[in-house]
Design a protein around this motif. Sequence first.
Motif, short mmCIF file in Angstrom:
data_model
loop_
_atom_site.label_atom_id
_atom_site.label_comp_id
_atom_site.label_asym_id
_atom_site.label_seq_id
_atom_site.Cartn_x
_atom_site.Cartn_y
_atom_site.Cartn_z
N THR A 286 0.81 -1.22 0.00
CA THR A 286 0.00 0.00 0.00
C THR A 286 0.84 1.27 0.00
O THR A 286 0.37 2.34 -0.39
CB THR A 286 -0.93 0.01 1.24
N TRP A 363 -7.36 -12.32 6.86
CA TRP A 363 -8.21 -11.21 6.46
C TRP A 363 -7.40 -10.00 6.00
O TRP A 363 -6.42 -9.62 6.63
CB TRP A 363 -9.11 -10.78 7.62
N HIS A 364 -7.83 -9.43 4.90
CA HIS A 364 -7.35 -8.13 4.44
C HIS A 364 -8.58 -7.37 3.98
O HIS A 364 -9.10 -7.60 2.88
CB HIS A 364 -6.36 -8.26 3.29
N ASP A 365 -9.06 -6.50 4.84
CA ASP A 365 -10.31 -5.80 4.61
C ASP A 365 -11.44 -6.83 4.44
O ASP A 365 -11.67 -7.63 5.34
CB ASP A 365 -10.20 -4.87 3.40
N LYS A 366 -12.08 -6.89 3.27
CA LYS A 366 -13.19 -7.81 3.08
C LYS A 366 -12.78 -9.10 2.37
O LYS A 366 -13.62 -9.96 2.11
CB LYS A 366 -14.30 -7.13 2.28
N THR A 613 -17.21 -14.43 3.46
CA THR A 613 -16.74 -13.28 2.69
C THR A 613 -17.83 -12.72 1.77
O THR A 613 -17.67 -11.61 1.26
CB THR A 613 -15.51 -13.65 1.83
N LYS A 616 -19.40 -9.82 4.70
CA LYS A 616 -18.63 -9.83 5.95
C LYS A 616 -19.36 -9.08 7.05
O LYS A 616 -19.32 -9.50 8.23
CB LYS A 616 -17.25 -9.22 5.72
#
Length: 845
Positions: A286, A363-366, A613, A616
């Motif tokens: 990021t 998990w990475h965000d959704k 997922t 979520k």
Amino acid sequence: MTTTPTDSHEKARAFSTGFTELLNSFDAATRQGLADDPTLTKLIALLPPDSLLSITDNLTTDDAQIVPTAGTIALRLTDKQGDIVGAVFYTPNSKAKPIVIDPTGYGAIVIGEPNKANEVIAFNDLDDGIDVYSCLMSSDKTVIVSPQKTKQCLKKMVQHWSSGSQVTVPMTLDDKGLINLLAGVKAKALVTVAHIVTMLQHDSYEAILADSDTQLINLQDTAYYPEWRDDPQLNEPMIYSDGRFELYHDGLFFVKYNDDDPANITFKSKAFVCSPIEVIAKTRDTSSGTWGRLLQWRDDDNILHQWSMPLSLLQGDAREYRRELASQGLSITTNPKQRSYLDTYIQNYPIHKRALCVDKLGWHDKQYILPDRAIGSDGKQLIVYQSANSINSTLAQQGELAQWRDELCKPLAEQSRFVFSIACAFAGQLLELLEYDGGGFHLLGSSSMGKSLSLKVAASVWGNPDRYVKTWRSTDNALEGTASEHNDSFLPLDEISECDPKIVGKTVYMLANGQGKGRSTTTGHNRIAKTWRIIFLSNGEESLQNFMAQAGQKTNAGIEVRVAHIDADAGKGLKTFDSLVLEKTSEAQADRIKELSHAYYGSAGIAWLEHITSDKAAATANAGQLVSDFMSQYSDLTAQAHRVAKRFAIVATAGEMATQANITGWQAGQATAAVMTCLDNWLDNYGRDGEHEQRQIIEHIKAFIEQHGSSRFQPCHIHTYQDFEPKTNNRAGYHNYDTGEYYFSTSTFDEVCSPFNKSKVLQVLDEAGFLNVTESDRKTCKVPLPFKKNRQRVYAVKGEILSCETTKSTGTAGTTGTTHTQQGLGTVPSIKTPLGQLGQNSSIC
């Protein structure tokens, strides 16, 4: 047919001497004996008389192997000198492969006069050879056919015959790879736009050679690269230096073409780099750092591998990344110069697609990130896991979800320990949703109880049980890496006795706390420590407390809170089982469950990820409500017990949500009932009526007094002789026989308290009423001691502590604390015995 020649040609002659005599003992085949077989009928008309033999018996080799040749038609195989070196045995009108006896490997079926001056035309198919010779019927042309339809057999035959004659190999543009196979052989490739048999039906052989669309390529003088092949390139060619990289189904090559060939067919050199590997995307995090390349390849078993490789690996010892690729099935050339081409290709390939790389699975965000893919992707951005090592993921799938659910999971719905274990396998993904740090459970029981089986059944949610279940037999550093690879998921650890008892306590803290050791880089900077959240399920014949005691280690409440012990014995006389549902005995049922868990696995885990997922936010809300409903039945627990109970609640919630998603096949409430049974078992052993650390501290001080007694406590009472002081070695304090109190010296009490904190020990003893205090600010008491002029400050522990027996409440009212009945998705009602309050003796002793 025994031979001991020194080279292949001598071997052929020695073999043919006996074999020719053997073949000649059979009669020549007749047209009637060919049973109207179309190929053999054409062949008998073209070959000299007696060329086909009718074989009536099976043949036996010198090593006593029987060759089933009875009822076949034999056709002799000949070498370039005209000597018989073997034979092919055909069964008329049969689709079975012919039997080939050719120890030389270069024998050929010869059609026409074997004159050295003749042009030899080589084929890999007998029908093609017959049809071409029928069209030519020329005395200056000899047709040879490989007896086995393999390219390597054809190449060996062509090499042998081309040493004495001019050999031509007809082929079309569709003959993929054949021209490369024969590159360097002293022969010619006749490349035509259509099959040679089809063209000979309309044109003469000479006319075909003169056709502008025909190419006659000298294979020995010029190498060729099949740019014109029909199979598509996996990536577009990449220009580099004086050549270019080209990637096809059979490998990555660096090719240098002839400048005078505008068609880019002939080339100067072709260097094999590795088996096919694709550059899928450029990766970065990021903050636009840790750039890398997403690579994809297949091993020899056609298993797909994917690795997001940091580009920094190319700037160090490049052998490390190549070793990683090779270990995952990529074939890389051993030529040093050609091997270096792989560095250039990976770094410079002009791919425009971008992917976001993350350094942690889970998990990475959704989205949920797996080693080779992301579940729940919206398609807007590709997210991949990037590490310095390619993970050989233990996630695997065999069989369908319906098979795992209906044949294995559903029948186990009434087995409390197995339902609990399976629910644990789904619980790791809920930790992030519920903002819980995770922790573990330990199934405790004797050998052959079924503990390992419950772990393997749980592991079948995600992959092959034998590979997914890990072992305690490793260092804490190794388990750190294992835990990181199971972030936001489930980690089964088999047999704690295989771990070093000296490190097991630290390892348990590490696994539950979710953070590895801090380390520094070679430049002295701090390296980011690995972190994770997991639910781990362990087993063993001993508790952590007993196991650590073997190495002189003591447990504290923190460890036992982080790993909740559950008796593996369900208490029904069937070991881990509550009942028999699949077989008539517990042993047979265990064998059946093991068989099913190895037949169907992996599908449930992927279905679970796809379910949570898909929405979520909804999954989070549902999980929160189910946990709240569960915990409402245990509202009277103290802080430590409440913390552990919440972990049980998350497991129950995972089981119920997987049931709602039609993954388990259980009825609503069955997962909750099983988990409550296990929780009550833990509470029965742990204690419902106070802090576990309280009881540990009281038991610790009590044990010290009982163990050492008069050996370390000097008598202290009114009848003590003032002129005689009994010798007490390593004195810890005094024992007042009149009051029963034990006086601990303030200078030695730290030693007595270890491993507990002295302040905590004094607080517990005081609140439990076992401490006589006259100086409340210090928790001490001033008392007269023998041979001391003034009163001395001590910690005065009352003798009543020796008659203290810690109590543990039973389970729910009206039950034994080990059985619950499911009542729908609403949590099962349970009335708990109120816990005693801190400071009341009745709640502790």
